[in-house]
Motif scaffolding. Sequence first.
Motif: not given
Length: 813
Positions: A266-268, A345-350, A254-256
């Motif tokens: 995501s950085q952690e 951590v990879s973004g929104h999961v759906v 996730n870039p945010e």
Amino acid sequence: MSGGWPGGQACLPAAQMALDLVNNRTDILPDHELELIYHDSMCDPGEATKLLYDLLYTEPIKIVLMPGCSSVSTLVAEAARMWNLIVFSYGSSSPALSNRQRFPTFFRTHPSATLHNPTRVRLFQKWGWTKIATIQQTTEVFTSTLDDLEERVKEAGIEISVRQSFLTDPAVAVKNLKRQDARIIVGLFYETEARKVFCEVFKEKLYGKKYVWFLIGWYADNWFKIKDPAINCTVENMTEAVEGHVTTEIVMLNPETVRGASNLTSQEFLAQLMSRLGGKNPEETGGFQEAPLAYDAVWALALALNKTVAPLRAKGWTLEDFNYNNKEITAEIYRALNTSSFEGVSGHVVFDAQGSRMAWTLIEQLQGGSYKKIGYYDSTKGNLSWYGNDKWIGLGPPADQTKVIEEFRYLSQKLFVSVSVFAGLGILLGIVCLSFNIYNSSVRYIQNSQPYLNNMTAVGCVLALAAVFPLGIDGLHVHRSQFPVVCQFRLWLLGLGFSLAYGSMFTKIWWVHTVFTKKDEKKEKRKHLEPWKLYVTVAVLLAIDVLSLLIWQIMDPLHITVEKFTKEAPKEDLDVLIQPLLEHCSSEKMNTWLGVVYGYKGLLLLLGIFLAYETKSISTEKINDHRAVGMAIYNVAVLCMITAPVTMILSSQQDASFAFASLAIIFSVYITLVVLFVPKIRRLITRGEWQSEQQDTLKTGSSNNNDEEKSRQLERENRELQKIIQEKEERVTELRNQLAERQALRSRRRPSVQNQNQNHSVPSSQAEPPSYSPATDKHSLPASFSNSSNLYQGEGKLSRNNCHNSRLPLLYK
């Protein structure tokens, strides 16, 4: 709870870390703990099958299977429904796995590989490419991805011009791409095969400012620097070959900065993962790029299982009651996963209806040996977030194919001007000759050359020279819509000019040949042929041409056709090719019409040569220049017969064709005008005949006509005298015959009288009366009959022009 993992072990540290975090959360599965049982199938379907059965027939009972590779997921997901197992993959991208009929219990956090295709199509449109090529490894995942790409680019109006595939050795496929001028190339293959492909790309020089490669983004960042014994290229070679290629990759991190269900940003997460990898960058470690997806897959499974607790408890069940025949618990897990929605951590999961993850696409470009992010694409909304930092080897994005610049070939203007000057001078010469002939038409010498026919020749020469100008006009001077008019001018001016100029000369030679090759009795009748008959002959030849041109123009009018030549490379170092084009005047059945016209005029030329040869030694005052006409016919015929086939052969060379045709017209016209008119001008100037003969004509009126009439009268008198002499000779012959008969009769009578006198003894005095004397009997005849020989000689001395009137009565007796 336990879960099987018959896929690859690349993301096992991330998955184990996810399990640790899940087990530490008291709000998730408070009464249970997840246990991960894993085996490495090395992405081998055969090994995965063995491991699958080992997992199923050993304790404990498995609830969820989590394969990694697409090839393993395909086998496991298709077999798992027989045991009512949910299959959850973190790294499978094959579009074939989106088939709910074939894989009814399959989910994945890795989006389908087809998610790359909308991004690729959007980039093709952004950079203005309408023609692409593809090369793929022959596996199901890449074949199905390419099939989906083909449908999408077709809808977008983009063409896949070249489609190559290979199993293990890409050498032939890469050579075919080079041979078919592929520029924008989409490559679909695994990382190991990618190194083989780009080693061949380096060898074939299929890289640089003219080419763009689109690759899959889940390779390790240093994949082209890894030493591979399967290739014979150095790291420097590979680095040079891959520079500038573009990758499309599912957003795996996730870039945010957002804390999701795991309470990690995501950085952690990336920092913890790197610590597990000993400080290595996951993007440079093969297989660990999907670690965020694997992490979110474990969280998605944990959250889904957590969702099933209450519904199962309401039915009196727990997750521990699951067995391979319990469809109800499987259905609850399926519903929980299908409605999953959380921030990972990879973004929104759906998940969509086919169980595939819906995500953004990251667009990167290799710049200076490292990947740079140049944009994101949200395929669900069609939004392209562009950084504008894309970098190209050339001045910008290359063309999708060798740009072909159409360039018309035009006639050399220096040649056109030079030939036009000669044609203009020839027209001026023709006008001078025509004016001279009209002004001196009353001169006897000019009258005897049939001046009206010579006037037609001069007019025809002027028209033929006028055709040189439209013959040299092309698209440089007129618009394409006006070009057919120029074509018609060429045709009509040449046709009418030839009919007038050559037709008038042909008529002269025809008349001379007809008169002087007939028998004497017919020759006299043809010597007085009226001039209007000559003009009618020319008119007939002209009418044939006009009629044929009208039929041609009405039935099959001339139009523009464009001839294409072999593409040429420009002198500059540009990524273009020059497509030479040449405009022609043509019609649908051009060869048929040319065959008819050339056949008809060719026969006239051959007949003209024959007639000129037959009449070369004839001299006549009626047409005193027929020998000059014959010489002109020779030149015109030879030039026409050479020019017609040569211009057809040289039709693709505009300068040579124009020069040959126009110079042939100019030379033939110049020769005709000089041969026909210059001797007349020179004669009248040197002898001054136009003055004396005009004065004689004014004084004597029709003196020339009187001389001709006297000559004809003398000829008639001569013929009458010849007839009279022939009649007298016949009369003389008849009289000679009569005389001979009388002499024969007398000679028979004399012997009979002498015999009677002897028998009867008649005295001589009685036998011959005194008054009769043989001697005097001879002289008693008229002098003209006294001697037949003298009479013959006398008549023989009479000449045809010396028949004395005193002898005529004697002949008629």
